[in-house]
Design a protein around this motif. Sequence first.
Motif, PDB file in Angstrom:
ATOM      1  N   LYS A 103       0.815  -1.212   0.000  1.00  0.00           N
ATOM      2  CA  LYS A 103       0.000   0.000   0.000  1.00  0.00           C
ATOM      3  C   LYS A 103       0.849   1.263   0.000  1.00  0.00           C
ATOM      4  O   LYS A 103       1.967   1.272   0.515  1.00  0.00           O
ATOM      5  N   CYS A 104       0.307   2.320  -0.546  1.00  0.00           N
ATOM      6  CA  CYS A 104       0.970   3.620  -0.552  1.00  0.00           C
ATOM      7  C   CYS A 104       1.056   4.165   0.874  1.00  0.00           C
ATOM      8  O   CYS A 104       0.038   4.255   1.552  1.00  0.00           O
ATOM      9  N   PRO A 105       2.279   4.536   1.345  1.00  0.00           N
ATOM     10  CA  PRO A 105       2.450   5.041   2.716  1.00  0.00           C
ATOM     11  C   PRO A 105       1.767   6.388   2.952  1.00  0.00           C
ATOM     12  O   PRO A 105       1.432   6.712   4.087  1.00  0.00           O
ATOM     13  N   ASP A 106       1.594   7.145   1.906  1.00  0.00           N
ATOM     14  CA  ASP A 106       1.000   8.475   2.060  1.00  0.00           C
ATOM     15  C   ASP A 106      -0.483   8.414   2.390  1.00  0.00           C
ATOM     16  O   ASP A 106      -0.994   9.210   3.159  1.00  0.00           O
ATOM     17  N   CYS A 107      -1.174   7.470   1.797  1.00  0.00           N
ATOM     18  CA  CYS A 107      -2.633   7.440   1.952  1.00  0.00           C
ATOM     19  C   CYS A 107      -3.120   6.108   2.521  1.00  0.00           C
ATOM     20  O   CYS A 107      -4.313   5.870   2.599  1.00  0.00           O
ATOM     21  N   SER A 108      -2.192   5.231   2.919  1.00  0.00           N
ATOM     22  CA  SER A 108      -2.534   3.917   3.475  1.00  0.00           C
ATOM     23  C   SER A 108      -3.362   3.090   2.493  1.00  0.00           C
ATOM     24  O   SER A 108      -4.196   2.286   2.902  1.00  0.00           O
ATOM     25  N   ILE A 158      -6.965  13.530  -4.454  1.00  0.00           N
ATOM     26  CA  ILE A 158      -6.230  12.395  -4.993  1.00  0.00           C
ATOM     27  C   ILE A 158      -4.826  12.432  -4.392  1.00  0.00           C
ATOM     28  O   ILE A 158      -4.178  13.476  -4.376  1.00  0.00           O
ATOM     29  N   CYS A 159      -4.376  11.306  -3.889  1.00  0.00           N
ATOM     30  CA  CYS A 159      -3.066  11.229  -3.267  1.00  0.00           C
ATOM     31  C   CYS A 159      -1.969  11.505  -4.297  1.00  0.00           C
ATOM     32  O   CYS A 159      -1.910  10.826  -5.328  1.00  0.00           O
ATOM     33  N   PRO A 160      -1.101  12.510  -4.047  1.00  0.00           N
ATOM     34  CA  PRO A 160      -0.041  12.838  -5.001  1.00  0.00           C
ATOM     35  C   PRO A 160       1.062  11.774  -5.033  1.00  0.00           C
ATOM     36  O   PRO A 160       1.797  11.673  -6.010  1.00  0.00           O
ATOM     37  N   GLY A 161       1.170  10.989  -3.956  1.00  0.00           N
ATOM     38  CA  GLY A 161       2.223   9.979  -3.868  1.00  0.00           C
ATOM     39  C   GLY A 161       1.998   8.832  -4.834  1.00  0.00           C
ATOM     40  O   GLY A 161       2.934   8.348  -5.473  1.00  0.00           O
ATOM     41  N   CYS A 162       0.767   8.377  -4.952  1.00  0.00           N
ATOM     42  CA  CYS A 162       0.477   7.196  -5.769  1.00  0.00           C
ATOM     43  C   CYS A 162      -0.472   7.523  -6.909  1.00  0.00           C
ATOM     44  O   CYS A 162      -0.898   6.632  -7.635  1.00  0.00           O
ATOM     45  N   ASN A 163      -0.825   8.793  -7.048  1.00  0.00           N
ATOM     46  CA  ASN A 163      -1.744   9.230  -8.094  1.00  0.00           C
ATOM     47  C   ASN A 163      -3.116   8.577  -7.993  1.00  0.00           C
ATOM     48  O   ASN A 163      -3.786   8.357  -8.985  1.00  0.00           O
TER      49      ASN A 163
END
Length: 65
Positions: A27-32, A50-55
């Motif tokens: 999972k993306c750490p920014d948005c879990s 929208i999470c910028p880390g994982c788009n």
Amino acid sequence: MHLLTKLTEWNAARQKVREMEMEQQGKCPDCSGRGIEMFPEKYLYSSHYICPGCNGSGLFEDWKK
Ligand SMILES: [Zn+2]
């Protein structure tokens, strides 16, 4: 500022642990893995972005790029 340095180190260590946990779960750490980021301070304007880390995919693979 000794305390601030300690706090920064502690935060960095905590972030690392979290990244490892999220990597194991894929999972993306920014948005879990939600694909969106919550900003409580901006809650009045919009509940999520929208999470910028994982788009927005919520996947660790996309966050890593
Ligand atoms: Zn994300």
